[in-house]
Design a protein around this motif. Sequence first.
Motif, PDB file in Angstrom:
ATOM      1  N   SER A  56       0.836  -1.203   0.000  1.00  0.00           N
ATOM      2  CA  SER A  56       0.000   0.000   0.000  1.00  0.00           C
ATOM      3  C   SER A  56       0.872   1.256   0.000  1.00  0.00           C
ATOM      4  O   SER A  56       0.845   2.051   0.949  1.00  0.00           O
ATOM      5  N   PRO A  57       1.670   1.461  -1.049  1.00  0.00           N
ATOM      6  CA  PRO A  57       2.479   2.680  -1.115  1.00  0.00           C
ATOM      7  C   PRO A  57       1.597   3.909  -1.326  1.00  0.00           C
ATOM      8  O   PRO A  57       0.463   3.795  -1.811  1.00  0.00           O
ATOM      9  N   GLN A  58       2.110   5.055  -0.947  1.00  0.00           N
ATOM     10  CA  GLN A  58       1.411   6.295  -1.282  1.00  0.00           C
ATOM     11  C   GLN A  58       1.611   6.533  -2.783  1.00  0.00           C
ATOM     12  O   GLN A  58       2.735   6.615  -3.268  1.00  0.00           O
ATOM     13  N   MET A  59       0.513   6.652  -3.515  1.00  0.00           N
ATOM     14  CA  MET A  59       0.568   6.847  -4.964  1.00  0.00           C
ATOM     15  C   MET A  59       0.385   8.328  -5.279  1.00  0.00           C
ATOM     16  O   MET A  59      -0.539   8.962  -4.769  1.00  0.00           O
ATOM     17  N   ILE A  60       1.275   8.870  -6.132  1.00  0.00           N
ATOM     18  CA  ILE A  60       1.194  10.285  -6.495  1.00  0.00           C
ATOM     19  C   ILE A  60       1.334  10.418  -8.006  1.00  0.00           C
ATOM     20  O   ILE A  60       2.287   9.904  -8.602  1.00  0.00           O
ATOM     21  N   VAL A  61       0.383  11.111  -8.619  1.00  0.00           N
ATOM     22  CA  VAL A  61       0.457  11.447 -10.044  1.00  0.00           C
ATOM     23  C   VAL A  61       1.043  12.845 -10.170  1.00  0.00           C
ATOM     24  O   VAL A  61       0.526  13.802  -9.575  1.00  0.00           O
ATOM     25  N   PHE A  62       2.127  12.968 -10.932  1.00  0.00           N
ATOM     26  CA  PHE A  62       2.751  14.268 -11.195  1.00  0.00           C
ATOM     27  C   PHE A  62       2.427  14.637 -12.641  1.00  0.00           C
ATOM     28  O   PHE A  62       2.911  14.004 -13.583  1.00  0.00           O
ATOM     29  N   ASP A  63       1.616  15.664 -12.790  1.00  0.00           N
ATOM     30  CA  ASP A  63       0.986  15.954 -14.075  1.00  0.00           C
ATOM     31  C   ASP A  63       1.553  17.219 -14.712  1.00  0.00           C
ATOM     32  O   ASP A  63       1.508  18.296 -14.126  1.00  0.00           O
ATOM     33  N   ASP A  64       2.065  17.063 -15.946  1.00  0.00           N
ATOM     34  CA  ASP A  64       2.572  18.195 -16.717  1.00  0.00           C
ATOM     35  C   ASP A  64       1.552  18.716 -17.726  1.00  0.00           C
ATOM     36  O   ASP A  64       1.908  19.465 -18.634  1.00  0.00           O
ATOM     37  N   SER A  65       0.302  18.326 -17.593  1.00  0.00           N
ATOM     38  CA  SER A  65      -0.727  18.759 -18.543  1.00  0.00           C
ATOM     39  C   SER A  65      -0.956  20.267 -18.471  1.00  0.00           C
ATOM     40  O   SER A  65      -0.690  20.909 -17.448  1.00  0.00           O
ATOM     41  N   THR A  66      -1.473  20.799 -19.544  1.00  0.00           N
ATOM     42  CA  THR A  66      -1.879  22.203 -19.545  1.00  0.00           C
ATOM     43  C   THR A  66      -3.142  22.362 -18.692  1.00  0.00           C
ATOM     44  O   THR A  66      -3.896  21.409 -18.498  1.00  0.00           O
ATOM     45  N   PRO A  67      -3.395  23.560 -18.176  1.00  0.00           N
ATOM     46  CA  PRO A  67      -4.635  23.772 -17.415  1.00  0.00           C
ATOM     47  C   PRO A  67      -5.887  23.384 -18.188  1.00  0.00           C
ATOM     48  O   PRO A  67      -6.857  22.880 -17.613  1.00  0.00           O
ATOM     49  N   THR A  68      -5.872  23.583 -19.517  1.00  0.00           N
ATOM     50  CA  THR A  68      -7.023  23.206 -20.333  1.00  0.00           C
ATOM     51  C   THR A  68      -7.260  21.696 -20.289  1.00  0.00           C
ATOM     52  O   THR A  68      -8.404  21.230 -20.135  1.00  0.00           O
ATOM     53  N   ASN A  69      -6.187  20.919 -20.412  1.00  0.00           N
ATOM     54  CA  ASN A  69      -6.338  19.468 -20.371  1.00  0.00           C
ATOM     55  C   ASN A  69      -6.684  18.972 -18.971  1.00  0.00           C
ATOM     56  O   ASN A  69      -7.368  17.948 -18.821  1.00  0.00           O
ATOM     57  N   VAL A  70      -6.212  19.668 -17.955  1.00  0.00           N
ATOM     58  CA  VAL A  70      -6.611  19.311 -16.591  1.00  0.00           C
ATOM     59  C   VAL A  70      -8.117  19.470 -16.445  1.00  0.00           C
ATOM     60  O   VAL A  70      -8.806  18.602 -15.889  1.00  0.00           O
ATOM     61  N   GLU A  71      -8.636  20.573 -16.958  1.00  0.00           N
ATOM     62  CA  GLU A  71     -10.075  20.810 -16.873  1.00  0.00           C
ATOM     63  C   GLU A  71     -10.867  19.730 -17.615  1.00  0.00           C
ATOM     64  O   GLU A  71     -11.927  19.302 -17.182  1.00  0.00           O
ATOM     65  N   LYS A  72     -10.302  19.238 -18.730  1.00  0.00           N
ATOM     66  CA  LYS A  72     -10.996  18.241 -19.541  1.00  0.00           C
ATOM     67  C   LYS A  72     -10.934  16.844 -18.928  1.00  0.00           C
ATOM     68  O   LYS A  72     -11.908  16.088 -18.981  1.00  0.00           O
ATOM     69  N   TYR A  73      -9.775  16.459 -18.341  1.00  0.00           N
ATOM     70  CA  TYR A  73      -9.547  15.051 -18.008  1.00  0.00           C
ATOM     71  C   TYR A  73      -9.358  14.747 -16.533  1.00  0.00           C
ATOM     72  O   TYR A  73      -9.302  13.586 -16.144  1.00  0.00           O
ATOM     73  N   PHE A  74      -9.248  15.772 -15.693  1.00  0.00           N
ATOM     74  CA  PHE A  74      -8.974  15.504 -14.278  1.00  0.00           C
ATOM     75  C   PHE A  74     -10.080  14.685 -13.623  1.00  0.00           C
ATOM     76  O   PHE A  74      -9.818  13.837 -12.763  1.00  0.00           O
ATOM     77  N   SER A  75     -11.323  14.917 -14.011  1.00  0.00           N
ATOM     78  CA  SER A  75     -12.430  14.222 -13.357  1.00  0.00           C
ATOM     79  C   SER A  75     -12.307  12.709 -13.485  1.00  0.00           C
ATOM     80  O   SER A  75     -12.705  11.960 -12.590  1.00  0.00           O
ATOM     81  N   CYS A  76     -11.741  12.239 -14.597  1.00  0.00           N
ATOM     82  CA  CYS A  76     -11.568  10.796 -14.804  1.00  0.00           C
ATOM     83  C   CYS A  76     -10.626  10.213 -13.759  1.00  0.00           C
ATOM     84  O   CYS A  76     -10.898   9.150 -13.181  1.00  0.00           O
ATOM     85  N   LEU A  77      -9.520  10.910 -13.482  1.00  0.00           N
ATOM     86  CA  LEU A  77      -8.591  10.454 -12.446  1.00  0.00           C
ATOM     87  C   LEU A  77      -9.223  10.587 -11.067  1.00  0.00           C
ATOM     88  O   LEU A  77      -9.117   9.686 -10.220  1.00  0.00           O
ATOM     89  N   ASP A  78      -9.916  11.697 -10.837  1.00  0.00           N
ATOM     90  CA  ASP A  78     -10.513  11.949  -9.531  1.00  0.00           C
ATOM     91  C   ASP A  78     -11.561  10.892  -9.168  1.00  0.00           C
ATOM     92  O   ASP A  78     -11.777  10.587  -7.994  1.00  0.00           O
ATOM     93  N   GLU A  79     -12.214  10.340 -10.163  1.00  0.00           N
ATOM     94  CA  GLU A  79     -13.256   9.339  -9.921  1.00  0.00           C
ATOM     95  C   GLU A  79     -12.707   7.916  -9.844  1.00  0.00           C
ATOM     96  O   GLU A  79     -13.465   6.976  -9.608  1.00  0.00           O
TER      97      GLU A  79
END
Length: 472
Positions: free
Chosen positions: A35-58
């Motif tokens: 059970s390691p602590q998992m961290i996603v380090f994201d270099d996406s643009t703010p526009t792509n974060v707005e488009k795709y973040f919900s998929c990761l969040d869910e």
Amino acid sequence: MNEPKTYFVVPTHRLRDVSETIHEYDEHFWRNGHSPQMIVFDDSTPTNVEKYFSCLDETKTRCDLWYVGPRQKEEFISYVNSRLRNNRLEPLVKNLFRPSYGGNRNYTLMYSLGGLMVSSDDDMRPYSLMEDSPESLEDDEISRGRLHKVGKNGYVRKSFDMMSAFFDVLGKPVSEVPENYERGELLVDTAMDLETNATKGLAEENAMLLQRGNVPENAVVKIAQTFRSGTNDIDAIDFVDMFLNDEQQVSLDVLNDLYVLVNFRPVVTNKNWRMDCGVAGYDNTFGLPPFFPTRLRFEDYIYRLWIQQNSIVAAHVDAAQHHSKSNYMRNPPASEILNEEIANLLKRKIKSSLTSVDDLGISFDYSGEVTAQDAEEILEKITGLHSRALKGAETAKSQERVDALKIFAANLQKAFYGFEPDFFQHNLLRIVDDAIGVIKASIELWPTLVEICYFQKIRHGLPMLHLGRAAR
């Protein structure tokens, strides 16, 4: 003494697809009791974060899942600059952590300070393709693999407990490494140049051979990696050669050949020219050197030089992973080839001028000069590839393949500035000079940043977002 905290990190710029990666690894860890602590380090643009973040969040995970994206990175940079209190250093800090292969990985080093970190790229998977009739390795062979056609019989998917394999060695002296580990000076890949990892040409089969040598019992394993199937860290030129050699293939974006492992065994070495940061683990208990903050795909080369200190060693662990090679948001082959040729030039220049190595970095004398001969050697190699592509177009049996080869040839000529020697050297010098300046300044500033972040991490933590959705 408390055990160091363990982190599993995924550096990415393809947020759209990373939730699948997280799901696969989370399931793998749960099945194997981790059970390691998992961290996603994201270099996406703010526009792509707005488009795709919900998929990761869910995405529901059993492991604790966190996210470091553009907003968290901005907070991190602001904090670091507030502690430095020097406006002239702000551009350098920005460059050190800029969106790039090395810049994103430098965040992973800061956030995992004081612990053990395992890192996998967003297109890796926690299994490997193995031949279904494994062959025995020779005495000095550490691994062997060969190309297979996609979908053909002859190989199977096999999963290994990768975290246990890493924990067997990371941060431990050689005297505590499991007895089944071979020991030696370094590994030689039959298909790769030793010191740059540049291809010697497309090989249908390769082996990694152990060059024997004494490994000190008190040396500590600071970096380790799994073996991998799929593409096995081959050059972009190899992908083109695969295409040229397969008359049935009509698209450079579709890979018809997969690298399949025949067999492998774990090993500890004094040096590690085969460092593969896409499937690597690090003992970051007391800090590590920065990755080169570059877009040229040789960010981990610093570790191949740094690991050569007498007191530390590297390991290939008893596990393997698979590279599924996502083409989403990947540079065209011609651009990848240009990047690799520049990176190979820089590797040779940096290594030949290395002056010292210390706990958190290296020093070298190379200051960015590019000779006419440097440029000519690259162009000679690439114009040869260009000619092979055009010749392949003349004999291709389908119009789709003809078009693909002609487009690639045109893009290659454009990427290399029309193959005009003076113009190419001029632009090569500009790119190299910029890269070397940033790398040198970054290494010099890095120890100060490690100290700042280490104490902030202990006191208040670094900016990140807890996604916190537990799997059922």
